[in-house]
Design a protein around this motif. Sequence first.
Motif, mmCIF file in Angstrom:
data_model
loop_
_atom_site.group_PDB
_atom_site.id
_atom_site.type_symbol
_atom_site.label_atom_id
_atom_site.label_comp_id
_atom_site.label_asym_id
_atom_site.label_seq_id
_atom_site.Cartn_x
_atom_site.Cartn_y
_atom_site.Cartn_z
ATOM 1 N N ILE A 17 55.733 34.374 -37.325
ATOM 2 C CA ILE A 17 54.674 33.813 -38.176
ATOM 3 C C ILE A 17 54.604 34.580 -39.494
ATOM 4 O O ILE A 17 54.495 33.992 -40.572
ATOM 5 N N ALA A 18 54.694 35.914 -39.418
ATOM 6 C CA ALA A 18 54.666 36.734 -40.632
ATOM 7 C C ALA A 18 55.857 36.401 -41.537
ATOM 8 O O ALA A 18 55.711 36.292 -42.767
ATOM 9 N N LEU A 19 57.043 36.236 -40.953
ATOM 10 C CA LEU A 19 58.221 35.871 -41.753
ATOM 11 C C LEU A 19 58.052 34.491 -42.385
ATOM 12 O O LEU A 19 58.408 34.292 -43.550
ATOM 13 N N ALA A 20 57.504 33.553 -41.632
ATOM 14 C CA ALA A 20 57.293 32.206 -42.163
ATOM 15 C C ALA A 20 56.297 32.240 -43.321
ATOM 16 O O ALA A 20 56.499 31.571 -44.347
ATOM 17 N N LEU A 21 55.236 33.014 -43.192
ATOM 18 C CA LEU A 21 54.255 33.132 -44.278
ATOM 19 C C LEU A 21 54.882 33.786 -45.507
ATOM 20 O O LEU A 21 54.617 33.373 -46.637
ATOM 21 N N ALA A 22 55.717 34.793 -45.297
ATOM 22 C CA ALA A 22 56.427 35.420 -46.413
ATOM 23 C C ALA A 22 57.342 34.391 -47.085
ATOM 24 O O ALA A 22 57.447 34.349 -48.314
ATOM 25 N N GLY A 23 57.981 33.560 -46.279
ATOM 26 C CA GLY A 23 58.833 32.505 -46.823
ATOM 27 C C GLY A 23 58.055 31.513 -47.655
ATOM 28 O O GLY A 23 58.487 31.115 -48.740
ATOM 29 N N VAL A 24 56.877 31.119 -47.176
ATOM 30 C CA VAL A 24 56.031 30.189 -47.925
ATOM 31 C C VAL A 24 55.609 30.831 -49.253
ATOM 32 O O VAL A 24 55.601 30.173 -50.298
ATOM 33 N N ALA A 124 66.261 30.189 -57.939
ATOM 34 C CA ALA A 124 66.985 29.524 -56.850
ATOM 35 C C ALA A 124 67.125 30.451 -55.646
ATOM 36 O O ALA A 124 66.957 30.029 -54.499
ATOM 37 N N GLY A 125 67.410 31.724 -55.893
ATOM 38 C CA GLY A 125 67.510 32.698 -54.800
ATOM 39 C C GLY A 125 66.200 32.859 -54.058
ATOM 40 O O GLY A 125 66.174 32.913 -52.824
ATOM 41 N N LEU A 126 65.092 32.936 -54.796
ATOM 42 C CA LEU A 126 63.770 33.023 -54.154
ATOM 43 C C LEU A 126 63.484 31.784 -53.311
ATOM 44 O O LEU A 126 62.956 31.887 -52.203
ATOM 45 N N MET A 127 63.815 30.631 -53.858
ATOM 46 C CA MET A 127 63.572 29.383 -53.124
ATOM 47 C C MET A 127 64.393 29.331 -51.839
ATOM 48 O O MET A 127 63.874 28.994 -50.771
ATOM 49 N N LEU A 128 65.665 29.675 -51.920
ATOM 50 C CA LEU A 128 66.516 29.651 -50.725
ATOM 51 C C LEU A 128 66.060 30.678 -49.687
ATOM 52 O O LEU A 128 66.017 30.380 -48.491
ATOM 53 N N ALA A 129 65.707 31.874 -50.144
ATOM 54 C CA ALA A 129 65.214 32.899 -49.215
ATOM 55 C C ALA A 129 63.920 32.435 -48.564
ATOM 56 O O ALA A 129 63.730 32.594 -47.346
ATOM 57 N N GLY A 130 63.037 31.853 -49.345
ATOM 58 C CA GLY A 130 61.780 31.350 -48.802
ATOM 59 C C GLY A 130 61.994 30.248 -47.780
ATOM 60 O O GLY A 130 61.368 30.237 -46.709
ATOM 61 N N GLY A 132 64.656 29.763 -45.981
ATOM 62 C CA GLY A 132 65.265 30.368 -44.795
ATOM 63 C C GLY A 132 64.236 31.068 -43.918
ATOM 64 O O GLY A 132 64.227 30.907 -42.694
ATOM 65 N N LEU A 133 63.357 31.842 -44.544
ATOM 66 C CA LEU A 133 62.327 32.555 -43.770
ATOM 67 C C LEU A 133 61.328 31.590 -43.144
ATOM 68 O O LEU A 133 60.913 31.768 -41.999
ATOM 69 N N ALA A 134 60.936 30.566 -43.904
ATOM 70 C CA ALA A 134 59.968 29.601 -43.376
ATOM 71 C C ALA A 134 60.559 28.779 -42.231
ATOM 72 O O ALA A 134 59.846 28.390 -41.301
ATOM 73 N N ALA A 135 61.857 28.523 -42.273
ATOM 74 C CA ALA A 135 62.505 27.709 -41.238
ATOM 75 C C ALA A 135 62.863 28.504 -39.985
ATOM 76 O O ALA A 135 63.103 27.917 -38.928
ATOM 77 N N ARG A 136 62.888 29.816 -40.071
ATOM 78 C CA ARG A 136 63.329 30.649 -38.950
ATOM 79 C C ARG A 136 62.600 30.336 -37.637
ATOM 80 O O ARG A 136 63.262 30.154 -36.602
ATOM 81 N N PRO A 137 61.266 30.266 -37.632
ATOM 82 C CA PRO A 137 60.602 29.965 -36.360
ATOM 83 C C PRO A 137 60.994 28.610 -35.787
ATOM 84 O O PRO A 137 61.147 28.463 -34.572
#
Length: 156
Positions: A17-24, A124-130, A132-137
Amino acid sequence: MKPSGGQARRRIGAFDIALALAGVLLIVLAAQNARPVVAVLRGDGVRGTFTAQRAECVQHPGHEQCSWIGTFRSGDGKVVREGIAFYGSERGTFTPGATSPAFDVGRRGYVYGPGGSNEWVVVAGLMLAGLGLAARPLLRLRRRPGEAVPAAPSTD
């Protein structure tokens, strides 16, 4: 207790959840800068001239970062922005009174030279990282319990 069918229940943990929030958060940061960055990439904006007035420099350990501050005037004279920085300028880019073609995409504090900028790479890098993190769960939920994560192929 296992649900019917003998499958274990899949859960998302606090870390996911923390990773997904960081991604958002990364997605939001990237989205806020997307419009002006795309405009710079495309060279869209009000065309005009930047006149340098002074260099403002900040000393960091090991290097110096400078920006030229001046006035942007559109080609038709309708837009005048004073105290504006020329993006990507350095100490040796201008001398006081020197001019350069520039364009204004409406970004607070900056106008751009004819070459634009490479800011889109960071956005673009921030968007892709975000993403990826949001999709992980969600990706973790799709895996079946006990299913191994595929190993990387051997390079032997």
